[in-house]
Motif scaffolding. Structure first.
Motif, PDB file in Angstrom:
ATOM      1  N   TYR A 162       0.828  -1.203   0.000  1.00 56.31           N
ATOM      2  CA  TYR A 162       0.000   0.000   0.000  1.00 56.31           C
ATOM      3  C   TYR A 162       0.866   1.259   0.000  1.00 56.31           C
ATOM      4  CZ  TYR A 162      -3.572  -3.371   1.282  1.00 56.31           C
ATOM      5  OH  TYR A 162      -4.416  -4.449   1.279  1.00 56.31           O
ATOM      6  N   PRO A 163       0.476   2.265  -0.766  1.00 56.54           N
ATOM      7  CA  PRO A 163       1.235   3.520  -0.771  1.00 56.54           C
ATOM      8  C   PRO A 163       1.127   4.226   0.578  1.00 56.54           C
ATOM      9  CG  PRO A 163      -0.813   3.757  -2.018  1.00 56.54           C
ATOM     10  CD  PRO A 163      -0.671   2.300  -1.695  1.00 56.54           C
ATOM     11  N   SER A 164       2.138   5.006   0.901  1.00 59.47           N
ATOM     12  CA  SER A 164       2.179   5.692   2.193  1.00 59.47           C
ATOM     13  C   SER A 164       0.965   6.593   2.398  1.00 59.47           C
ATOM     14  CB  SER A 164       3.470   6.512   2.306  1.00 59.47           C
ATOM     15  OG  SER A 164       4.594   5.668   2.238  1.00 59.47           O
ATOM     16  N   GLU A 165       0.537   7.264   1.326  1.00 58.14           N
ATOM     17  CA  GLU A 165      -0.595   8.176   1.445  1.00 58.14           C
ATOM     18  C   GLU A 165      -1.857   7.430   1.863  1.00 58.14           C
ATOM     19  OE1 GLU A 165      -2.835  11.555   1.562  1.00 58.14           O
ATOM     20  OE2 GLU A 165      -0.662  11.347   1.433  1.00 58.14           O
ATOM     21  N   GLN A 166      -2.073   6.239   1.302  1.00 61.70           N
ATOM     22  CA  GLN A 166      -3.252   5.454   1.671  1.00 61.70           C
ATOM     23  C   GLN A 166      -3.189   5.012   3.125  1.00 61.70           C
ATOM     24  OE1 GLN A 166      -4.059   2.202  -0.995  1.00 61.70           O
ATOM     25  NE2 GLN A 166      -5.687   1.368   0.271  1.00 61.70           N
ATOM     26  N   LEU A 167      -2.011   4.585   3.574  1.00 64.20           N
ATOM     27  CA  LEU A 167      -1.849   4.192   4.973  1.00 64.20           C
ATOM     28  C   LEU A 167      -2.076   5.380   5.901  1.00 64.20           C
ATOM     29  CD1 LEU A 167       1.316   1.925   4.683  1.00 64.20           C
ATOM     30  CD2 LEU A 167      -1.042   1.188   5.031  1.00 64.20           C
ATOM     31  N   PHE A 168      -1.585   6.559   5.512  1.00 65.89           N
ATOM     32  CA  PHE A 168      -1.754   7.757   6.326  1.00 65.89           C
ATOM     33  C   PHE A 168      -3.230   8.120   6.448  1.00 65.89           C
ATOM     34  CE2 PHE A 168      -1.878  12.459   6.687  1.00 65.89           C
ATOM     35  CZ  PHE A 168      -1.306  12.561   7.949  1.00 65.89           C
ATOM     36  N   GLN A 169      -3.970   8.038   5.338  1.00 65.59           N
ATOM     37  CA  GLN A 169      -5.397   8.350   5.370  1.00 65.59           C
ATOM     38  C   GLN A 169      -6.154   7.378   6.274  1.00 65.59           C
ATOM     39  OE1 GLN A 169      -6.850  11.000   4.153  1.00 65.59           O
ATOM     40  NE2 GLN A 169      -4.915  11.743   3.284  1.00 65.59           N
ATOM     41  N   GLU A 170      -5.745   6.101   6.256  1.00 68.99           N
ATOM     42  CA  GLU A 170      -6.396   5.115   7.121  1.00 68.99           C
ATOM     43  C   GLU A 170      -6.122   5.419   8.586  1.00 68.99           C
ATOM     44  OE1 GLU A 170      -8.660   2.077   8.466  1.00 68.99           O
ATOM     45  OE2 GLU A 170      -8.539   2.841   6.405  1.00 68.99           O
ATOM     46  N   LEU A 171      -4.898   5.817   8.904  1.00 68.26           N
ATOM     47  CA  LEU A 171      -4.576   6.153  10.284  1.00 68.26           C
ATOM     48  C   LEU A 171      -5.355   7.373  10.764  1.00 68.26           C
ATOM     49  CD1 LEU A 171      -0.706   5.579  10.365  1.00 68.26           C
ATOM     50  CD2 LEU A 171      -2.432   4.330  11.659  1.00 68.26           C
ATOM     51  N   LYS A 172      -5.557   8.334   9.868  1.00 66.89           N
ATOM     52  CA  LYS A 172      -6.301   9.537  10.254  1.00 66.89           C
ATOM     53  C   LYS A 172      -7.754   9.211  10.582  1.00 66.89           C
ATOM     54  CE  LYS A 172      -5.609  12.510   6.949  1.00 66.89           C
ATOM     55  NZ  LYS A 172      -5.610  13.822   6.254  1.00 66.89           N
ATOM     56  N   LYS A 173      -8.296   8.142   9.988  1.00 67.47           N
ATOM     57  CA  LYS A 173      -9.683   7.758  10.267  1.00 67.47           C
ATOM     58  C   LYS A 173      -9.840   7.244  11.698  1.00 67.47           C
ATOM     59  CE  LYS A 173     -10.669   6.286   5.513  1.00 67.47           C
ATOM     60  NZ  LYS A 173     -10.990   5.111   4.670  1.00 67.47           N
ATOM     61  N   ARG A 174      -8.748   6.742  12.248  1.00 61.65           N
ATOM     62  CA  ARG A 174      -8.811   6.118  13.568  1.00 61.65           C
ATOM     63  C   ARG A 174      -8.483   7.160  14.635  1.00 61.65           C
ATOM     64  NH1 ARG A 174      -6.339   0.022  12.910  1.00 61.65           N
ATOM     65  NH2 ARG A 174      -7.302  -0.436  10.884  1.00 61.65           N
ATOM     66  N   GLU A 175      -9.505   7.844  15.086  1.00 61.01           N
ATOM     67  CA  GLU A 175      -9.296   8.837  16.133  1.00 61.01           C
ATOM     68  C   GLU A 175      -8.876   8.141  17.418  1.00 61.01           C
ATOM     69  OE1 GLU A 175      -9.330  11.946  15.697  1.00 61.01           O
ATOM     70  OE2 GLU A 175     -10.173  12.032  13.665  1.00 61.01           O
ATOM     71  N   ILE A 176      -7.989   8.783  18.155  1.00 61.51           N
ATOM     72  CA  ILE A 176      -7.494   8.192  19.402  1.00 61.51           C
ATOM     73  C   ILE A 176      -8.643   7.856  20.348  1.00 61.51           C
ATOM     74  CG2 ILE A 176      -6.155   8.665  21.483  1.00 61.51           C
ATOM     75  CD1 ILE A 176      -4.407   8.062  19.146  1.00 61.51           C
ATOM     76  N   SER A 177      -9.665   8.702  20.358  1.00 62.93           N
ATOM     77  CA  SER A 177     -10.773   8.490  21.282  1.00 62.93           C
ATOM     78  C   SER A 177     -11.562   7.233  20.987  1.00 62.93           C
ATOM     79  CB  SER A 177     -11.719   9.702  21.238  1.00 62.93           C
ATOM     80  OG  SER A 177     -12.218   9.890  19.924  1.00 62.93           O
ATOM     81  N   SER A 178     -11.499   6.748  19.733  1.00 63.97           N
ATOM     82  CA  SER A 178     -12.288   5.578  19.356  1.00 63.97           C
ATOM     83  C   SER A 178     -11.507   4.281  19.441  1.00 63.97           C
ATOM     84  CB  SER A 178     -12.819   5.742  17.916  1.00 63.97           C
ATOM     85  OG  SER A 178     -11.738   5.747  16.994  1.00 63.97           O
ATOM     86  N   LEU A 179     -10.208   4.379  19.793  1.00 66.55           N
ATOM     87  CA  LEU A 179      -9.382   3.189  19.845  1.00 66.55           C
ATOM     88  C   LEU A 179      -9.544   2.481  21.192  1.00 66.55           C
ATOM     89  CD1 LEU A 179      -6.073   4.604  18.332  1.00 66.55           C
ATOM     90  CD2 LEU A 179      -7.806   3.232  17.173  1.00 66.55           C
ATOM     91  N   THR A 180      -9.423   1.159  21.174  1.00 67.54           N
ATOM     92  CA  THR A 180      -9.401   0.403  22.424  1.00 67.54           C
ATOM     93  C   THR A 180      -8.053   0.627  23.096  1.00 67.54           C
ATOM     94  OG1 THR A 180      -8.458  -1.567  21.392  1.00 67.54           O
ATOM     95  CG2 THR A 180     -10.860  -1.359  21.371  1.00 67.54           C
ATOM     96  N   ALA A 181      -7.941   0.158  24.326  1.00 67.81           N
ATOM     97  CA  ALA A 181      -6.683   0.336  25.052  1.00 67.81           C
ATOM     98  C   ALA A 181      -5.534  -0.334  24.302  1.00 67.81           C
ATOM     99  CB  ALA A 181      -6.805  -0.244  26.459  1.00 67.81           C
ATOM    100  N   THR A 182      -5.777  -1.531  23.785  1.00 69.33           N
ATOM    101  CA  THR A 182      -4.733  -2.244  23.041  1.00 69.33           C
ATOM    102  C   THR A 182      -4.396  -1.511  21.763  1.00 69.33           C
ATOM    103  OG1 THR A 182      -5.484  -4.358  23.925  1.00 69.33           O
ATOM    104  CG2 THR A 182      -4.102  -4.434  21.960  1.00 69.33           C
ATOM    105  N   ASP A 183      -5.447  -1.078  21.022  1.00 73.29           N
ATOM    106  CA  ASP A 183      -5.212  -0.333  19.781  1.00 73.29           C
ATOM    107  C   ASP A 183      -4.421   0.935  20.054  1.00 73.29           C
ATOM    108  OD1 ASP A 183      -6.555  -2.158  18.263  1.00 73.29           O
ATOM    109  OD2 ASP A 183      -8.475  -1.116  18.392  1.00 73.29           O
TER     110      ASP A 183
END
Length: 229
Positions: A162-183
């Motif tokens: 996967y290109p870096s830009e696609q990975l970066f966009q996916e990470l931006k979708k995952r807000e810290i507040s919505s992550l589990t403790a492990t995530d």
């Protein structure tokens, strides 16, 4: 979307077929608009002929009684059902269709097991003539195997595909507040690793620039000396 039970049954069936010496692949589109069989296996007979087995996996009554086409076109054809479901629907199963029942392991086994459960044939299938052209079925089987090889290669390559830009966009979708403790821990580790890697890259680049600058100075001094001579 498959349930965990369906996935476990599919996995158990895959290893069962391998133990029988069969070549096996899941989700094969049949020729002549005969639907998609859940699992298709091929057995090489001593006569040199190929023997085909079709398996339809059903985990619930609703699934068993759905209007989806059953791709029972092989020489032998089986339902794979949980034991409780078989007890509930066994009167509805055609005579020529065999049945295998699935029993999950209860966790008391300590050795590593490839299969999540055990399969037992409770009703033998009757042999029938192949209902599609043998050559076309072989083509579909090979195409499905090639698909699985491509998927395995993609998994082996992981995120490098996967290109870096696609990975970066996916990470931006995952807000810290919505992550589990492990995530969240993994996310923070990713950021720390990224920062450390960036610092290391900058240090490497700085060292290269210093070397390049020193070489430039040496060349300049050599040119001045040659001019004086």
């Amino acid at each position: 979307m498959k349930t965990q039970l369906t996935t476990d049954m599919e996995e158990a069936l895959y290893y069962y077929c391998l133990e029988q010496g069969d070549v096996v692949v899941e989700e094969v589109t049949m020729p002549d608009d005969q639907g998609i069989v859940d699992t298709l296996s091929c057995r090489f007979l001593t006569t040199g002929e190929l023997e085909w087995r079709c398996y339809e996996i059903k985990a619930t009554k609703a699934d068993f009684r759905s209007k989806a086409k059953l791709s029972f076109i092989g020489h032998y054809n089986y339902f794979l059902l949980p034991l409780a479901l078989y007890d509930a629907v066994k009167e509805e199963i055609p005579d020529r269709i065999g049945v295998m029942v699935y029993r999950p392991y209860d966790g008391s086994f300590t050795q590593d097991l490839l299969s999540p459960g055990m399969l037992t044939i409770v009703k033998n299938a009757r042999r029938q003539e192949l209902e599609v052209d043998h050559g076309r079925l072989t083509q579909r089987f090979m195409a499905s195997q090639a698909r699985e090889v491509r998927k395995a290669k993609m998994v082996a390559k992981g995120l490098s595909l996967y290109p870096s830009e696609q990975l970066f966009q996916e990470l931006k979708k995952r807000e810290i507040s919505s992550l589990t403790a492990t995530d969240s821990r993994f996310y923070q580790k990713f950021l720390a690793d990224l920062e450390n890697q960036t610092i290391a890259d900058l240090r490497t680049e700085l060292s290269l620039l210093k070397v390049e600058k020193e070489l430039h100075h040496k060349k300049a001094r050599r040119r001045r000396t040659e001019a004086l001579e």
